[in-house]
Each structure stands twice: as structure tokens, then as C-alpha cells.
Enzyme design. Sequence first.
Site, PDB file in Angstrom:
ATOM      1  NE  ARG A 237      -7.767   1.060   5.456  1.00 17.84           N
ATOM      2  CZ  ARG A 237      -7.519   2.253   5.537  1.00 17.84           C
ATOM      3  NH1 ARG A 237      -7.608   2.749   6.839  1.00 17.84           N
ATOM      4  NH2 ARG A 237      -7.196   2.927   4.638  1.00 17.84           N
ATOM      5  CB  ILE A 238      -7.658  -7.087   7.784  1.00 13.33           C
ATOM      6  CG1 ILE A 238      -7.065  -8.286   6.689  1.00 13.33           C
ATOM      7  CG2 ILE A 238      -9.062  -6.839   7.749  1.00 13.33           C
ATOM      8  CD1 ILE A 238      -5.800  -9.286   7.431  1.00 13.33           C
ATOM      9  CB  SER A 239      -7.825  -3.485   3.111  1.00 13.91           C
ATOM     10  OG  SER A 239      -7.684  -2.001   3.681  1.00 13.91           O
TER      11      SER A 239
ATOM     12  CG  ASP B 104      -2.071   0.980   1.029  1.00 12.09           C
ATOM     13  OD1 ASP B 104      -2.253   1.428  -0.091  1.00 12.09           O
ATOM     14  OD2 ASP B 104      -2.807   1.101   1.919  1.00 12.09           O
TER      15      ASP B 104
ATOM     16  CG  LEU C 166       9.300 -17.508  -3.633  1.00 12.95           C
ATOM     17  CD1 LEU C 166       9.297 -17.305  -1.948  1.00 12.95           C
ATOM     18  CD2 LEU C 166       9.709 -16.276  -3.958  1.00 12.95           C
TER      19      LEU C 166
ATOM     20  NE  ARG D  79      -2.816  -1.520   4.503  1.00 14.82           N
ATOM     21  CZ  ARG D  79      -4.138  -1.521   4.073  1.00 14.82           C
ATOM     22  NH1 ARG D  79      -4.823  -2.518   4.498  1.00 14.82           N
ATOM     23  NH2 ARG D  79      -4.458  -0.760   3.052  1.00 14.82           N
TER      24      ARG D  79
ATOM     25  CB  SER E 126      -9.033  -5.464  -2.890  1.00 12.93           C
ATOM     26  OG  SER E 126      -9.301  -3.998  -3.161  1.00 12.93           O
TER      27      SER E 126
ATOM     28  CD1 TRP F  69     -12.774  -6.001  -9.115  1.00 12.86           C
ATOM     29  CD2 TRP F  69     -11.981  -4.927 -11.066  1.00 12.86           C
ATOM     30  NE1 TRP F  69     -11.875  -6.640  -9.716  1.00 12.86           N
ATOM     31  CE2 TRP F  69     -11.502  -6.373 -10.725  1.00 12.86           C
ATOM     32  CE3 TRP F  69     -11.761  -4.203 -12.076  1.00 12.86           C
ATOM     33  CZ2 TRP F  69     -11.001  -7.100 -11.942  1.00 12.86           C
ATOM     34  CZ3 TRP F  69     -10.985  -4.828 -13.234  1.00 12.86           C
ATOM     35  CH2 TRP F  69     -10.675  -6.115 -13.089  1.00 12.86           C
TER      36      TRP F  69
ATOM     37  NE  ARG G  65      -4.385   6.648  -7.114  1.00 14.46           N
ATOM     38  CZ  ARG G  65      -4.066   6.467  -6.153  1.00 14.46           C
ATOM     39  NH1 ARG G  65      -3.797   7.271  -5.079  1.00 14.46           N
ATOM     40  NH2 ARG G  65      -4.182   5.207  -5.738  1.00 14.46           N
TER      41      ARG G  65
ATOM     42  CG  ASN H 277       2.095   1.557  -5.143  1.00 15.52           C
ATOM     43  OD1 ASN H 277       2.957   1.374  -4.258  1.00 15.52           O
ATOM     44  ND2 ASN H 277       1.542   0.677  -5.982  1.00 15.52           N
TER      45      ASN H 277
ATOM     46  CG  HIS I 204       0.144   1.825  -9.322  1.00 16.23           C
ATOM     47  ND1 HIS I 204      -0.305   1.594  -8.022  1.00 16.23           N
ATOM     48  CD2 HIS I 204      -0.924   2.762  -9.879  1.00 16.23           C
ATOM     49  CE1 HIS I 204      -1.603   2.178  -7.804  1.00 16.23           C
ATOM     50  NE2 HIS I 204      -2.085   2.747  -8.708  1.00 16.23           N
TER      51      HIS I 204
HETATM   52  C1  IPE Z   1      -5.654  -2.582  -0.170  1.00 15.24           C
HETATM   53  O1  IPE Z   1      -5.013  -1.198  -0.262  1.00 15.24           O
HETATM   54  C2  IPE Z   1      -5.639  -3.510  -1.346  1.00 15.24           C
HETATM   55  C3  IPE Z   1      -4.425  -3.817  -1.820  1.00 15.24           C
HETATM   56  C4  IPE Z   1      -3.111  -3.145  -1.456  1.00 15.24           C
HETATM   57  C5  IPE Z   1      -4.347  -4.311  -3.234  1.00 15.24           C
HETATM   58  P1  IPE Z   1      -6.217  -0.131  -0.502  1.00 15.24           P
HETATM   59  O2  IPE Z   1      -5.425   1.231  -0.623  1.00 15.24           O
HETATM   60  O3  IPE Z   1      -7.287  -0.655  -1.508  1.00 15.24           O
HETATM   61  O4  IPE Z   1      -6.991  -0.187   0.837  1.00 15.24           O
HETATM   62  P2  IPE Z   1      -7.774   0.877   1.810  1.00 15.24           P
HETATM   63  O5  IPE Z   1      -8.711   1.360   0.695  1.00 15.24           O
HETATM   64  O6  IPE Z   1      -6.836   1.973   2.007  1.00 15.24           O
HETATM   65  O7  IPE Z   1      -8.526   0.165   2.819  1.00 15.24           O
HETATM   66  C1  IPE Z   2      -1.350   0.308  -3.222  1.00 22.37           C
HETATM   67  O1  IPE Z   2      -1.312   1.658  -3.623  1.00 22.37           O
HETATM   68  C2  IPE Z   2      -1.771  -0.215  -4.760  1.00 22.37           C
HETATM   69  C3  IPE Z   2      -3.267  -0.862  -5.073  1.00 22.37           C
HETATM   70  C4  IPE Z   2      -4.055  -0.822  -3.972  1.00 22.37           C
HETATM   71  C5  IPE Z   2      -3.579  -1.190  -6.181  1.00 22.37           C
HETATM   72  P1  IPE Z   2      -2.520   2.631  -3.579  1.00 22.37           P
HETATM   73  O2  IPE Z   2      -2.795   2.966  -4.943  1.00 22.37           O
HETATM   74  O3  IPE Z   2      -3.416   2.158  -2.526  1.00 22.37           O
HETATM   75  O4  IPE Z   2      -1.912   3.771  -2.755  1.00 22.37           O
HETATM   76  P2  IPE Z   2      -2.313   4.765  -1.947  1.00 22.37           P
HETATM   77  O5  IPE Z   2      -3.079   4.107  -0.754  1.00 22.37           O
HETATM   78  O6  IPE Z   2      -3.596   5.773  -2.434  1.00 22.37           O
HETATM   79  O7  IPE Z   2      -1.471   5.812  -1.444  1.00 22.37           O
HETATM   80 MG    MG Z   3      -4.081   2.304  -0.471  1.00 23.13          MG
END
Ligand code: IPE
Ligand code: IPE
Ligand code: MG
Length: 240
Positions: free
Chosen positions: A193-195, A19, A130, A187, A64, A68, A32, A21, A36
Site C-alpha cells: 500500500r501507499i500509506s 517499513d 546525490l 516498499r 508519516s 505521530w 521495536r 523495523n 529503528h
Molecule cells: C509507512 O509505514 C510510513 C513510513 C514508512 C514512514 P507505516 O508502518 O506507518 O504504515 P502502515 O501503518 O503499515 O500503513
Molecule cells: C518503519 O517500521 C518505520 C516507521 C514507520 C517509523 P515500522 O515501525 O512501521 O515497523 P513495523 O511495520 O511495525 O514492523
Molecule cells: Mg510499519
Amino acid sequence: MNTMQENTKTPVHVSIIMDGNGRWARERGLERVRGHYEGIDSVRACTEAAVECGVKYLSLYAFSEENWNRPQAEVDTLMSLMVKCMENELPTFHKNNIRFVVLGNRSRLNGELNRVIDHCMEETASYDRLTLIVFLSYSGRWDILQAARKLALDIAADPSLAERLEQRDLSERLVTAGIPDPDLIIRTSGEQRISNYLLWQGAYSEFFFTSVLWPDFRKDEFRKALEEYSKRDRRYGKVK
Ligand code: IPE
Ligand code: IPE
Ligand code: MG
């Protein structure tokens, strides 16, 4: 699989909620998606570190079911990034004896991506140094629901199954069947959180939260998490 890993120094299965990016990019005044792109190097670094540390399973939450709901342009970029990445990394999987697996709701992925996934999974199926698992279009509740659906069908065919149901009957129908539960869930980005990640499988996982953003999470950070894990006392509800 409900394997309960006793206190050993090295986790068998490390899982990462990658998380931060977007925030990494925003801090630099970039779009953004640049975060990635940069995150791919962290995937590579952590995969190498996992091999070096003797971790047998590395799983990564990449997208996740809820993701989407992001803007279509970001979703499209992420999907084409996955295709490119898998194509680029396949030679490395061959070279380093890495089995590559994608788990999640594959019916929502496009045809091109599904073809590349099938190809990479088939080509690396026999490797055992692995296992690298990428969770794509995954959520814990979706997983439990799809397992429950299979179970319901099996019970309809054999009602006596309902009487002798065990936890294993559900575990075996999750997409993670055959994969040990994660010993350590990391995380990044400061969220705690577990999301909707590995809800069933993470029942006794150790958690490691770090404020480091995913694109900055490299080998040193990975090793730091393992070092912290090695000091944990896993009791599984027992008294020692
Ligand atoms: C969790 O990250 C999902 C992934 C890392 C794929 P999110 O950025 O989507 O989670 P929330 O919205 O902060 O809970
Ligand atoms: C994690 O980074 C990647 C995905 C969930 C696809 P984010 O895109 O959630 O980055 P933040 O949380 O908005 O910084
Ligand atoms: Mg995020």
C-alpha cells in the site's frame, strides 16, 4: 516537477517506504526501537548503493503524519534518533558530495531537530552527486492540502489565475517542487500500500514490493530492485 522519465535503465529518482523495523525487532525478541536503530545501517547502505548506481535522487519515507499517533516513547526515540543520525552523517555528506534535504510538516518537529535539519541542509546545499531526501512528518494529502492553501491565497490575490490553472501550478507548490517525480517506489516488509506517501508525485511511478524487512534491506536488495526496474516498460498510457 512532472518530468516523465523515458525508459532508461537507471532510475533518476528512487524512493523507499522503509517499513518493517518493528517486526524485525519482534522476530528477535527485541524492543521495536532496536529495529529503528538497525534500519539506520540500511539507510547508509542504500545511500552508498544509490551513489554507486548513478541514482541522482534517493528519497526515504521516515515518518508519516500518521506516525505521530504512535506511543509517545517511540515517537520521542525516533525524533532523537533523527538528530543523532543527521549529526553523524554530515561528514559523509561532505565527503561524498551529497545534498541533504528534509521535507514534510516541519512545524510539528521540535526545535533541536529543526536546528540540526537547517544546519545539514545549509551545509550541503551546493552538493550535486546525490540528493538525499528524508520525508519527515510527511503525508501526501497534507502536501496537496498545503499546496492548495498556497494556491488559494495566490488566487485571492489574482483571481485570473483560477482561469489558467495547470497541473504545474499545483506541482510547484508541493514541498517537492523542483524534484523530479519518483521513477521507482520501493516498499519493504511485504505491505502493498501507499500509506499516504507521494500521492501526486507517484502518479506514474513503478512500484517494487518486497517482503524483506527494512533492517535487512541492504545493497544487494537495492540493486535487485533497480534490476527489476530496468525490465519495466513505462508506457504512460500510450501505445508503443
Ligand atoms: C509507512 O509505514 C510510513 C513510513 C514508512 C514512514 P507505516 O508502518 O506507518 O504504515 P502502515 O501503518 O503499515 O500503513
Ligand atoms: C518503519 O517500521 C518505520 C516507521 C514507520 C517509523 P515500522 O515501525 O512501521 O515497523 P513495523 O511495520 O511495525 O514492523
Ligand atoms: Mg510499519
